[in-house]
Design a protein around this motif. Structure first.
Motif, PDB file in Angstrom:
ATOM      1  N   ILE A 195      63.117  28.624  -3.318  1.00  0.00           N
ATOM      2  CA  ILE A 195      61.781  28.784  -3.890  1.00  0.00           C
ATOM      3  C   ILE A 195      60.910  29.672  -3.010  1.00  0.00           C
ATOM      4  O   ILE A 195      60.251  30.603  -3.491  1.00  0.00           O
ATOM      5  CB  ILE A 195      61.129  27.391  -4.066  1.00  0.00           C
ATOM      6  N   THR A 196      60.918  29.376  -1.726  1.00  0.00           N
ATOM      7  CA  THR A 196      60.027  30.093  -0.808  1.00  0.00           C
ATOM      8  C   THR A 196      60.380  31.573  -0.745  1.00  0.00           C
ATOM      9  O   THR A 196      59.495  32.430  -0.658  1.00  0.00           O
ATOM     10  CB  THR A 196      60.097  29.453   0.595  1.00  0.00           C
ATOM     11  N   MET A 197      61.672  31.870  -0.819  1.00  0.00           N
ATOM     12  CA  MET A 197      62.065  33.281  -0.810  1.00  0.00           C
ATOM     13  C   MET A 197      61.484  34.011  -2.022  1.00  0.00           C
ATOM     14  O   MET A 197      60.943  35.116  -1.894  1.00  0.00           O
ATOM     15  CB  MET A 197      63.596  33.399  -0.794  1.00  0.00           C
ATOM     16  N   ILE A 198      61.575  33.416  -3.190  1.00  0.00           N
ATOM     17  CA  ILE A 198      61.018  34.077  -4.380  1.00  0.00           C
ATOM     18  C   ILE A 198      59.506  34.231  -4.232  1.00  0.00           C
ATOM     19  O   ILE A 198      58.943  35.291  -4.521  1.00  0.00           O
ATOM     20  CB  ILE A 198      61.361  33.294  -5.669  1.00  0.00           C
ATOM     21  N   GLY A 199      58.842  33.169  -3.764  1.00  0.00           N
ATOM     22  CA  GLY A 199      57.394  33.254  -3.562  1.00  0.00           C
ATOM     23  C   GLY A 199      57.028  34.377  -2.606  1.00  0.00           C
ATOM     24  O   GLY A 199      56.078  35.141  -2.838  1.00  0.00           O
ATOM     25  N   PHE A 306      64.366  43.146  -7.722  1.00  0.00           N
ATOM     26  CA  PHE A 306      64.259  42.822  -9.149  1.00  0.00           C
ATOM     27  C   PHE A 306      62.793  42.820  -9.587  1.00  0.00           C
ATOM     28  O   PHE A 306      62.437  43.376 -10.630  1.00  0.00           O
ATOM     29  CB  PHE A 306      64.900  41.454  -9.420  1.00  0.00           C
ATOM     30  N   LEU A 307      61.927  42.208  -8.791  1.00  0.00           N
ATOM     31  CA  LEU A 307      60.512  42.124  -9.151  1.00  0.00           C
ATOM     32  C   LEU A 307      59.833  43.488  -9.076  1.00  0.00           C
ATOM     33  O   LEU A 307      58.929  43.790  -9.858  1.00  0.00           O
ATOM     34  CB  LEU A 307      59.780  41.136  -8.234  1.00  0.00           C
ATOM     35  N   LYS A 308      60.274  44.266  -8.109  1.00  0.00           N
ATOM     36  CA  LYS A 308      59.725  45.619  -7.942  1.00  0.00           C
ATOM     37  C   LYS A 308      60.069  46.463  -9.171  1.00  0.00           C
ATOM     38  O   LYS A 308      59.268  47.277  -9.629  1.00  0.00           O
ATOM     39  CB  LYS A 308      60.356  46.224  -6.676  1.00  0.00           C
ATOM     40  N   GLY A 309      61.240  46.262  -9.700  1.00  0.00           N
ATOM     41  CA  GLY A 309      61.645  46.947 -10.919  1.00  0.00           C
ATOM     42  C   GLY A 309      62.311  48.265 -10.646  1.00  0.00           C
ATOM     43  O   GLY A 309      62.235  48.825  -9.549  1.00  0.00           O
ATOM     44  N   LYS A 310      62.944  48.736 -11.691  1.00  0.00           N
ATOM     45  CA  LYS A 310      63.751  49.944 -11.549  1.00  0.00           C
ATOM     46  C   LYS A 310      62.968  51.188 -11.852  1.00  0.00           C
ATOM     47  O   LYS A 310      63.392  52.288 -11.554  1.00  0.00           O
ATOM     48  CB  LYS A 310      64.960  49.850 -12.477  1.00  0.00           C
ATOM     49  N   LYS A 311      61.843  51.028 -12.518  1.00  0.00           N
ATOM     50  CA  LYS A 311      61.113  52.232 -12.906  1.00  0.00           C
ATOM     51  C   LYS A 311      59.908  52.454 -12.010  1.00  0.00           C
ATOM     52  O   LYS A 311      59.477  51.561 -11.317  1.00  0.00           O
ATOM     53  CB  LYS A 311      60.667  52.150 -14.372  1.00  0.00           C
TER      54      LYS A 311
ATOM     55  N   ALA B 266      45.254  35.867  -8.013  1.00  0.00           N
ATOM     56  CA  ALA B 266      46.500  36.603  -7.748  1.00  0.00           C
ATOM     57  C   ALA B 266      47.119  37.082  -9.054  1.00  0.00           C
ATOM     58  O   ALA B 266      47.595  38.226  -9.159  1.00  0.00           O
ATOM     59  CB  ALA B 266      47.482  35.721  -6.971  1.00  0.00           C
ATOM     60  N   GLU B 267      47.096  36.210 -10.060  1.00  0.00           N
ATOM     61  CA  GLU B 267      47.672  36.596 -11.347  1.00  0.00           C
ATOM     62  C   GLU B 267      46.899  37.744 -11.988  1.00  0.00           C
ATOM     63  O   GLU B 267      47.492  38.653 -12.569  1.00  0.00           O
ATOM     64  CB  GLU B 267      47.650  35.410 -12.285  1.00  0.00           C
ATOM     65  N   ALA B 268      45.568  37.668 -11.909  1.00  0.00           N
ATOM     66  CA  ALA B 268      44.771  38.755 -12.471  1.00  0.00           C
ATOM     67  C   ALA B 268      45.093  40.062 -11.760  1.00  0.00           C
ATOM     68  O   ALA B 268      45.238  41.113 -12.386  1.00  0.00           O
ATOM     69  CB  ALA B 268      43.283  38.432 -12.362  1.00  0.00           C
ATOM     70  N   ALA B 269      45.234  39.988 -10.434  1.00  0.00           N
ATOM     71  CA  ALA B 269      45.576  41.186  -9.666  1.00  0.00           C
ATOM     72  C   ALA B 269      46.962  41.691 -10.058  1.00  0.00           C
ATOM     73  O   ALA B 269      47.193  42.900 -10.180  1.00  0.00           O
ATOM     74  CB  ALA B 269      45.504  40.891  -8.169  1.00  0.00           C
ATOM     75  N   ALA B 270      47.897  40.755 -10.256  1.00  0.00           N
ATOM     76  CA  ALA B 270      49.262  41.131 -10.639  1.00  0.00           C
ATOM     77  C   ALA B 270      49.269  41.776 -12.021  1.00  0.00           C
ATOM     78  O   ALA B 270      49.985  42.747 -12.261  1.00  0.00           O
ATOM     79  CB  ALA B 270      50.170  39.899 -10.625  1.00  0.00           C
ATOM     80  N   LEU B 277      54.873  37.622 -11.521  1.00  0.00           N
ATOM     81  CA  LEU B 277      54.829  36.515 -10.554  1.00  0.00           C
ATOM     82  C   LEU B 277      55.472  35.301 -11.223  1.00  0.00           C
ATOM     83  O   LEU B 277      54.793  34.457 -11.781  1.00  0.00           O
ATOM     84  CB  LEU B 277      53.383  36.164 -10.196  1.00  0.00           C
ATOM     85  N   MET B 278      56.785  35.242 -11.172  1.00  0.00           N
ATOM     86  CA  MET B 278      57.481  34.187 -11.919  1.00  0.00           C
ATOM     87  C   MET B 278      57.053  32.809 -11.422  1.00  0.00           C
ATOM     88  O   MET B 278      56.529  31.998 -12.170  1.00  0.00           O
ATOM     89  CB  MET B 278      58.999  34.333 -11.771  1.00  0.00           C
TER      90      MET B 278
END
Lengths: 311, 311, 311, 311
Positions: A195-199, A306-311, B266-270, B277-278
């Protein structure tokens, strides 16, 4: 002779007696752990189902079956991918329990379901063999440096006997409770980790997209309330820390399928006691989605990419 | 005179000049921060919309409006609940910008949207006032002990002038970038915090339900990959650490609505930069569900109690 | 003359009077809606910021600015991507409000924040123009077939005047409440849609991976408690239904960024009233993760493909 | 004689032969199903572990053990809470398999893991008994009205024999595939259901908090893309539909622990094939959190009340 003195003698004795140690399971972790045993003067027999793996531990006596490796052993250490594989390796025709002497000690370092640890313990006891579960944390780096943490479930006397062997492979040993308790502790730790890694990935990615320097953000987080092993020791942003997977194309390390496996085990354990894992369940699914979308051979910190995305 | 020397002189000069400091917003955090200014020899004027709050800073000059407090100030510090309230406090008829001298410096320590910080900066500039955003981490404990971390966005020269004041209230100052960057860093940190705390609660609860001693599990996690501020400094299980909210009925501390607020920011910024932000979104919703189900006045580590359940 | 009769006359009168109708925003939806107006005998002026789009409505009078299109209009219909764009199109130098006669009626069919609808209403009123929000559901198919559902917020009399125009483009009109209520209803509907589609994708994917025939599973779900528009009308599995995006490579339809936008608006609305959206938030993040990972130009039912995985 | 004619005769024959039918498990569902068998002229023997339950099926022959009920039966129907309980009821000393004649047919209508269905089939076969899995959808209402849907896994001939019995209790029968396929279909359907209900609750709650009339919002959703069984047949807002749990204090219906159980089974099945269930996992955890926080005896649509909050 006080109890404490008695324990000391017993332990010394056991240390001396454990002349015959076998190691079964020579993957990323096992190879490094077995090599540390040899380096620290312990003669060992080794076996792996992949013949090529046998030569990865120089100085060890190579065996052609688990049974052969286990024969005459005082202690057998197993480090295998899943509970089902450990079970099979115990029970197979040329399996461990076929070869292992009565009263010898089986130390299972694999990460498996707590209930499976209890089943393996029963199977071992039925064959006259003692059993402890001793899963590890510390990853490949800890295995290499012999700084693993062992989380042990089982009898005190059995741990006392295992201790000299474990100490050659790790830096810390925690007695967690009865059989299976080592696994429970391991799963709880890895649940937090997953969890912490994803956060951490979400927040680092957000900061970078909004213009922050990731090094600066890391420095801030590491002295603030967001600090964790994932930020200060295993940072998921490429280039922040030198010797972590993220700085090496997310190669090596703790693969996505492995953390997914541990979160699956945590969920099964949670289900058994009706405990909700809100973020744990979500993290689990996310890692599984990553496996299906091309990240299956990467370190789990690849969530950042993955979150950063490919585009 | 080199640029470096010039800066040194400028800073010395500014330190000397900042004789007139005002502090607006005397809540849980602000009261403690203002008191530290007084303790360290800084004369200050104070204002809060709640008249009773004024007397909480002994030795400070109490004012009857924000305008009065801001008049003749070299530096005005604001510590208020939301961006809208800061904006209103700036623009109101008896507001800060009505009283504040040209070229004076406004330091906003509130946690607000990065975009709002930019808007406040524009409004200040329109009134001839300089602005930096300087949100803090460290919580009530850090405010009390003057060990806060300041995350600053704005011009270097302005931060140089603010530094002597900030150093009386905190231990660390990070220059994060342009206006709003302090807020971004703060939100990123608290995003990790909000997630990691839930993860830690989930794992501690799971371990306890499966029979582990929570003190032992904490010891293991704290030397393993699950380690974080949430486990080693602010543990959510009652009785593990002495001076944290969980050991005091989850009273005080960092309330559920406050972490929910930060995750909303944070969500608004995202959203503004298309970043997913899963777990952050999930954590946000969970804290909001807690507010609606009776936990709104508790420290955010009360997630542990929610997961443990009432039956 | 009873009130009912009075209304009838008023409506008849208004129907007759609405000779001058303008349509602004000729995207996927707007083009089809404007064409239906023409087909059903309504003369219209049209404008779009993309010059090529102007010729997509044969029989309409093409204008070179929003102001020109709005001039002399009794009713102006807007169908634009975001609230900010509607606002800009109203206020720009050659904007709608520059051209629109006093007392004319502005019908905004765009999907925007409820609060923005209220702001647009105020801006219109300030210019002497009446305003209703009338977002639609039904998608490109509904726009093409003139079977859209309109969800309207605003005054009854204004809706009465708008009705003959709306009825040329859609099949159902719901009066939802005051200004913004149409948007709220739209967002609530699409919130369910975004979640239910993912749920349907998860279940169809699970069934297929476990060996079920997707056609059979669809038949079962469609007569059971899992039935929904996502399963019986817009099934996400290729080949189940003939004329849906999933059977056409997920081309066309309701794109991932559009559902992500609507879920973002729903979340902002939820935030404003402290309402948790547990699955809504998660669905939102998932669609946003899809955008970043190569699915940004696909219909939102492409979640099925993401879950199925590439390997 | 064509194959079709042959089937007709075979079926007629089987219908005539199935004179001895037993029903085991008289809970909320089972009682209603068994009563429908009696009402439609089928003589049956019944057994339940709770003695009081036996008298709930008037006209049935009450037995003192599963073995007694199964003795001489042509067909035994089981409707029990979990796979483990079915297994135990099969294997116990006075269990079903002790009494059941060779070649008789066991129809398990319980909702259990697909793998457990396969195991039960093997155990039955080992005792010379035929087995099909035939879980139902339709809930207590469908059981009462004999309009259940049966999802069947197993051999065609066995289903043909079961059909006359199933048709007395339900309106639709789907042959899904081999043993376990009925369970898979059931889990897939309920996975959608568990998710869609939460989505519907979130949206209805959001709309109401923002001022919409819930009846109007329901009308809109039911003709729009958000339409589903959860909105049009089982609406979670009190007062919208007359005979649903939400209009009766969320009493009766499909309890939170039961949907949580089904989602747990779906997750286990998903884990077995590496399929992610993003929203399914989240929904599962949410229902489990509800159980722990006082909603364990309510219908699953009570999510609406949880989201609405207590304050």
């Amino acid at each position: 002779m006080t109890l404490k003195t008695a324990r000391f003698f017993l332990r010394t004795l056991q240390t001396r007696n454990a002349s015959n140690v076998s190691f079964i399971g020579l993957g990323q972790m096992g190879t490094r752990m077995a090599n540390n045993l040899v380096k620290k003067g312990q003669q060992i027999k080794v076996f792996d189902i992949v013949p090529e793996a046998l030569s990865s531990v120089s100085g060890a006596q190579q065996c052609s079956s688990a049974e052969e490796a286990a024969r005459d052993a005082d202690i057998v250490v197993t480090m295998l991918p899943t509970g089902d594989i450990v079970k099979e390796t115990l029970l197979a025709e040329k399996g461990i329990l076929k070869g292992m002497p009565k009263k010898a000690l089986l130390i299972d370092c694999s990460t498996i379901e707590p209930k499976m640890a209890q089943e393996l313990s029963r199977l071992s006891t039925d064959s006259g063999v003692r059993f402890i579960d001793a899963p590890v944390s510390g990853g490949v780096t800890g295995a290499e440096a012999a700084t693993l943490t062992f989380m042990v479930g089982g009898a005190d006397a059995d741990l006392a006997e295992a201790r000299p062997v474990l100490e050659k492979m790790g830096a810390r040993i925690f007695k967690c409770g009865d059989i299976g308790a080592g696994q429970i502790a391991k799963l709880c730790n890895n649940l937090i980790l997953g969890i912490t890694m994803i956060g951490t990935c979400e927040a680092m990615n957000l900061g970078v997209k909004l213009g922050l320097d990731p090094k600066l953000l890391t420095d801030i987080v590491n002295v603030s309330t967001g600090r964790s092993w994932s930020s200060d020791t295993y940072n998921p942003v490429p280039g922040i820390l030198p010797n972590v997977p993220s700085s090496n194309g997310y190669a090596g390390g703790f693969s996505v399928p492995l953390i997914a496996k541990d979160l699956g085990l945590a969920e099964a354990a949670a289900l058994s006691c009706g405990t909700p894992l809100m973020l744990g369940a979500m993290a689990h699914q996310l890692y599984r989605a990553l496996i299906l979308n091309g990240y299956g051979d990467k370190d789990f910190s690849v969530v950042y990419e993955f979150l950063k995305g490919k585009k």
